[in-house]
Design a protein around this motif. Structure first.
Motif, PDB file in Angstrom:
ATOM      1  N   THR A 189      15.475   3.360  -1.050  1.00 25.36           N
ATOM      2  CA  THR A 189      14.715   4.304  -0.882  1.00 25.36           C
ATOM      3  C   THR A 189      12.764   3.543  -1.271  1.00 25.36           C
ATOM      4  N   LEU A 190      12.444   3.447  -0.249  1.00 26.89           N
ATOM      5  CA  LEU A 190      10.617   2.744   0.019  1.00 26.89           C
ATOM      6  C   LEU A 190      10.219   4.177  -0.824  1.00 26.89           C
ATOM      7  N   ALA A 191       8.943   3.743  -1.089  1.00 27.98           N
ATOM      8  CA  ALA A 191       7.832   4.229  -1.073  1.00 27.98           C
ATOM      9  C   ALA A 191       6.583   4.060  -0.199  1.00 27.98           C
ATOM     10  N   ALA A 192       6.001   4.940  -0.066  1.00 28.71           N
ATOM     11  CA  ALA A 192       3.974   4.540   0.476  1.00 28.71           C
ATOM     12  C   ALA A 192       3.589   5.232   0.202  1.00 28.71           C
ATOM     13  N   SER A 193       2.014   4.341   0.266  1.00 33.26           N
ATOM     14  CA  SER A 193       1.085   4.576  -0.915  1.00 33.26           C
ATOM     15  C   SER A 193      -0.418   4.374  -0.052  1.00 33.26           C
ATOM     16  N   VAL A 194      -1.548   4.816   0.102  1.00 33.95           N
ATOM     17  CA  VAL A 194      -2.896   3.684   0.016  1.00 33.95           C
ATOM     18  C   VAL A 194      -3.642   4.027  -1.331  1.00 33.95           C
ATOM     19  N   PRO A 195      -4.224   2.826  -1.270  1.00 35.72           N
ATOM     20  CA  PRO A 195      -4.502   2.207  -2.992  1.00 35.72           C
ATOM     21  C   PRO A 195      -5.793   3.029  -2.951  1.00 35.72           C
ATOM     22  N   GLY A 196      -6.309   4.286  -4.018  1.00 34.62           N
ATOM     23  CA  GLY A 196      -7.281   4.555  -3.834  1.00 34.62           C
ATOM     24  C   GLY A 196      -7.400   6.091  -2.713  1.00 34.62           C
ATOM     25  N   SER A 197      -6.519   6.372  -1.774  1.00 38.47           N
ATOM     26  CA  SER A 197      -6.435   7.751  -2.021  1.00 38.47           C
ATOM     27  C   SER A 197      -5.487   8.201  -2.936  1.00 38.47           C
ATOM     28  N   ARG A 198      -6.209   9.259  -3.175  1.00 38.65           N
ATOM     29  CA  ARG A 198      -5.236  10.464  -3.967  1.00 38.65           C
ATOM     30  C   ARG A 198      -4.412  11.102  -4.279  1.00 38.65           C
ATOM     31  N   SER A 199      -4.079  11.223  -2.345  1.00 28.32           N
ATOM     32  CA  SER A 199      -3.375  12.268  -1.783  1.00 28.32           C
ATOM     33  C   SER A 199      -2.912  12.079  -0.592  1.00 28.32           C
ATOM     34  N   GLN A 200      -2.581  10.721  -0.709  1.00 25.72           N
ATOM     35  CA  GLN A 200      -0.930   9.822   0.567  1.00 25.72           C
ATOM     36  C   GLN A 200       0.049   9.773   0.134  1.00 25.72           C
ATOM     37  N   TYR A 201       1.121  10.191   0.571  1.00 25.61           N
ATOM     38  CA  TYR A 201       2.426   9.049  -0.254  1.00 25.61           C
ATOM     39  C   TYR A 201       3.341   9.618   1.255  1.00 25.61           C
ATOM     40  N   GLY A 202       4.404   8.577   0.721  1.00 27.60           N
ATOM     41  CA  GLY A 202       5.586   9.443   1.732  1.00 27.60           C
ATOM     42  C   GLY A 202       6.786   8.078   1.273  1.00 27.60           C
ATOM     43  N   THR A 203       8.306   8.581   2.054  1.00 28.62           N
ATOM     44  CA  THR A 203       9.491   8.038   1.219  1.00 28.62           C
ATOM     45  C   THR A 203      10.103   7.963   2.423  1.00 28.62           C
ATOM     46  N   LYS A 204      10.836   7.430   2.089  1.00 30.04           N
ATOM     47  CA  LYS A 204      12.078   7.321   2.941  1.00 30.04           C
ATOM     48  C   LYS A 204      13.367   6.328   2.490  1.00 30.04           C
TER      49      LYS A 204
END
Length: 211
Positions: free
Chosen positions: A85-100
């Motif tokens: 399971t991979l999770a992606a996010s943007v450092p410094g962004s408080r509310s963006q996220y995705g998994t697959k």
């Protein structure tokens, strides 16, 4: 570009991080992490952590952690077969996220088959209405704050609110506690299950203080 990389390395998982929406814009500088993995890969990571010591947690380029390139691409090499399971996010962004979830398999010649797919980043947050439990009318200027955090928002004059949730404030099982208060009402705390693939809908109810 990705085809050239694959021809030179034993890639197991590759893809892009995209901004959710009609344009599906690639996101550079996103953090992609493997958050669930087979035991064999976990053993490899444990040995690497011992090797690098205190530097391990600060490293952005690890067997289980990558930063996307300017075109949004990421890739992980030499992964044992199994489910990841991979999770992606943007450092410094408080509310963006995705998994697959990805499945890495070997073919009949024991060659790893490359899995290529995209991960969409979604806004992570909670929205709804703060409501008077007696009149069922919206309560304006109510304060909705994440427990033990500086994150908060105020409802508008109709009682509607939207609160971005920082990933690091989530409790186990993606729960968050909201403290809700308004002038003339008893303060309440609500535990909310946060959906990591869309904005969570949650109405909050307050009772008027006794005279």
């Amino acid at each position: 570009m990705l085809n050239m990389i694959i021809s030179n390395l034993q890639i197991a998982i590759a893809g892009r991080v995209l901004e959710e929406g009609e344009t599906e814009k690639p996101i550079s500088g996103a953090m992609v992490e493997i958050i669930a993995m087979p035991d064999k890969f976990q053993e490899i990571l444990s040995l690497k952590a011992l090797q690098y010591g205190l530097q391990w947690e600060k490293m952005s380029d690890r067997p289980d952690r990558k930063i996307t390139a300017s075109d949004g691409y990421f890739y992980f090499v030499d992964l044992p077969q199994g489910i990841y399971t991979l999770a992606a996010s943007v450092p410094g962004s408080r509310s963006q996220y995705g998994t697959k979830d990805f499945t890495v398999e070997e073919d009949s010649s024991n060659r790893i088959i490359t899995v290529i797919d995209d991960i969409d980043l979604f806004p992570v947050g909670i929205q709804g209405q703060v409501i008077d439990s007696d009149s069922n009318e919206g309560i304006g200027l109510a304060k909705i704050q994440v427990d033990k955090s500086t994150e908060f928002t105020l409802s508008n004059f109709q009682g509607n609110y939207r609160l971005g949730v920082e990933i690091s404030t989530l409790q186990k099982n993606n729960k968050v506690t909201l403290n809700v208060s308004a002038t003339g009402y008893d303060e309440v705390s609500e535990v909310v299950d946060v959906d990591l693939t869309k904005v969570t809908e949650k109405n909050l109810f307050l009772e008027r203080q006794a005279n």
